[in-house]
Design a protein around this motif. Structure first.
Motif, PDB file in Angstrom:
ATOM      1  N   ARG A 231     -80.626  -2.673 -38.161  1.00 39.43           N
ATOM      2  CA  ARG A 231     -80.974  -3.920 -38.865  1.00 39.43           C
ATOM      3  C   ARG A 231     -81.842  -4.811 -37.995  1.00 39.43           C
ATOM      4  NH1 ARG A 231     -74.805  -4.248 -41.020  1.00 39.43           N
ATOM      5  NH2 ARG A 231     -75.115  -3.198 -43.041  1.00 39.43           N
ATOM      6  N   PHE A 232     -81.611  -4.793 -36.692  1.00 40.64           N
ATOM      7  CA  PHE A 232     -82.468  -5.529 -35.763  1.00 40.64           C
ATOM      8  C   PHE A 232     -83.913  -5.028 -35.863  1.00 40.64           C
ATOM      9  CE2 PHE A 232     -84.569  -4.796 -31.635  1.00 40.64           C
ATOM     10  CZ  PHE A 232     -84.888  -6.098 -31.268  1.00 40.64           C
ATOM     11  N   LEU A 233     -84.098  -3.713 -35.847  1.00 41.69           N
ATOM     12  CA  LEU A 233     -85.437  -3.142 -35.940  1.00 41.69           C
ATOM     13  C   LEU A 233     -86.120  -3.542 -37.246  1.00 41.69           C
ATOM     14  CD1 LEU A 233     -84.645   0.459 -34.635  1.00 41.69           C
ATOM     15  CD2 LEU A 233     -86.008  -1.267 -33.418  1.00 41.69           C
ATOM     16  N   ALA A 234     -85.371  -3.476 -38.343  1.00 41.88           N
ATOM     17  CA  ALA A 234     -85.947  -3.830 -39.637  1.00 41.88           C
ATOM     18  C   ALA A 234     -86.333  -5.305 -39.684  1.00 41.88           C
ATOM     19  CB  ALA A 234     -84.959  -3.504 -40.756  1.00 41.88           C
ATOM     20  N   SER A 235     -85.453  -6.153 -39.178  1.00 43.93           N
ATOM     21  CA  SER A 235     -85.725  -7.587 -39.186  1.00 43.93           C
ATOM     22  C   SER A 235     -86.938  -7.939 -38.327  1.00 43.93           C
ATOM     23  CB  SER A 235     -84.486  -8.341 -38.694  1.00 43.93           C
ATOM     24  OG  SER A 235     -84.738  -9.732 -38.606  1.00 43.93           O
ATOM     25  N   GLU A 236     -87.020  -7.330 -37.153  1.00 46.62           N
ATOM     26  CA  GLU A 236     -88.147  -7.604 -36.262  1.00 46.62           C
ATOM     27  C   GLU A 236     -89.458  -7.083 -36.848  1.00 46.62           C
ATOM     28  OE1 GLU A 236     -88.233  -9.291 -33.157  1.00 46.62           O
ATOM     29  OE2 GLU A 236     -86.292  -9.968 -33.938  1.00 46.62           O
ATOM     30  N   ALA A 237     -89.407  -5.939 -37.509  1.00 48.86           N
ATOM     31  CA  ALA A 237     -90.614  -5.425 -38.164  1.00 48.86           C
ATOM     32  C   ALA A 237     -91.071  -6.372 -39.269  1.00 48.86           C
ATOM     33  CB  ALA A 237     -90.346  -4.035 -38.731  1.00 48.86           C
TER      34      ALA A 237
END
Length: 334
Positions: A231-237
């Motif tokens: 979820r961190f990766l998705a949010s940062e993207a």
């Protein structure tokens, strides 16, 4: 579920690599430049190294395998170029592919841009901004691949990840180690890779190896840690105006679907795992599938015909590709 192989060609600089992976060249003859020498890349790696060294001294040394990396010298800061390409998305309006979007996936070899597809999925590091801009000029969208869950010997920022953040070697990939996904340093490196994707003009990203918890990782990764990291990766993207795809991680599809814009799977037909992707398809999100089995390549006893019929019925976008992902052959079920 265990992670499965994504590629069979070592990255430049990896041990045992007798040849450097060829830089892809556009089919119309325009050669792609060397990413390592590109000004956008030079500023990116220098700034990332400087930031990590300020944040934590441990991040400035200690690569994997017990080898001491070459010292990192931060260049004198220079202004950001006004002409750097950028994706069309914004932090509130990033690209979201439609369920029926067609695609091509190639991570090595000479890039073949002649396929009549909407999306090209290519390597973040070995593809330069000019190539991405040329694909945009052909009306294509571009997804940029990088590994978010493993270190990769030969990647230019690999030395920034300390040995304490590296776990066991990935099965079948001796130059990769699982990463500690709750590490501030690992997350900073991945955020910087997303910055690079935006600077190069990628429309979306494909973070790989995001199911370390389901493998013998040596770091004590848990399902809850994986959910938080993905979820961190998705949010940062999304914060950078980039779409993002969920790679494999089939045990967490229902929980992660709301955070991701599409899914990429390897061998769900081979391992009878395609049914779980209904959560993406029902939400109108595409599922891009790659199959590697030789019987699909040869269509032995009609194996590819039967698999493709099932793929079309389910609404998947399935390709039969070489494990090297070098475009040596390609069969589309579309």
């Amino acid at each position: 579920m265990k992670s499965r192989s994504r590629r069979s060609v070592p990255f430049p600089g990896a041990s045992g690599d007798a040849t450097v992976v060829k830089r892809a060249a556009l089919s119309h003859g325009q050669a792609m430049g060397n990413t390592r020498n590109h000004p956008v890349f030079a500023r990116w790696i220098g700034g990332l190294a400087a930031g990590l060294c300020v944040a934590t001294a441990s991040a400035c040394g200690g690569g994997g395998g017990g080898e001491d990396p070459a010292p990192i010298i931060s260049p004198t800061p220079s202004p950001q170029p006004s002409a750097s390409p950028s994706p069309t998305g914004s932090a509130s309006n990033w690209w979201r592919p439609a369920r029926a979007t067609s695609w091509q996936w190639q991570l090595s070899g000479t890039l073949n841009t002649r396929y009549d597809v909407a999306v090209y999925d290519i390597d973040l590091f070995t593809t330069d901004a000019a190539t991405i801009a040329a694909l945009h000029g052909q009306g294509r969208r571009v997804v940029c691949y990088f590994s978010a869950g493993s270190s990769e010997k030969g990647r230019p920022d690999d030395a920034l990840i300390p040995s304490s953040d590296r776990g066991k070697v990935l099965s079948g990939w001796p130059d990769e180690r699982w990463l500690k996904t709750d590490s501030a340093t690992v997350r900073k490196v991945m955020a910087a890779r997303l910055d690079l994707a935006r600077a190069k003009g990628c429309d979306a990203v494909e973070p790989d190896n995001v199911d370390g918890y389901a493998n013998d990782n040596g770091l004590g990764l848990t399902a809850a840690m994986q959910l938080d990291y993905n979820r961190f990766l998705a949010s940062e993207a999304h914060a950078r105006g980039l779409g993002v795809g969920l790679k494999n991680d089939t045990d967490q599809l229902a929980l992660l679907q709301p955070a991701f814009d599409f899914a990429i799977n390897e061998q769900c037909h081979e391992y009878d795992e395609c049914g779980g992707y209904a959560v993406f398809l029902d939400a109108g999100k595409p599922v891009f599938v790659a199959e590697y089995a030789d019987r699909y390549r040869t269509n032995s006893n009609g194996a590819r015909d039967a698999m493709c019929a099932a793929s079309r019925q389910q609404g998947l976008r399935t390709l039969v590709l070489p494990l090297a992902l070098d475009d040596s052959y390609r069969f589309a079920c579309d």
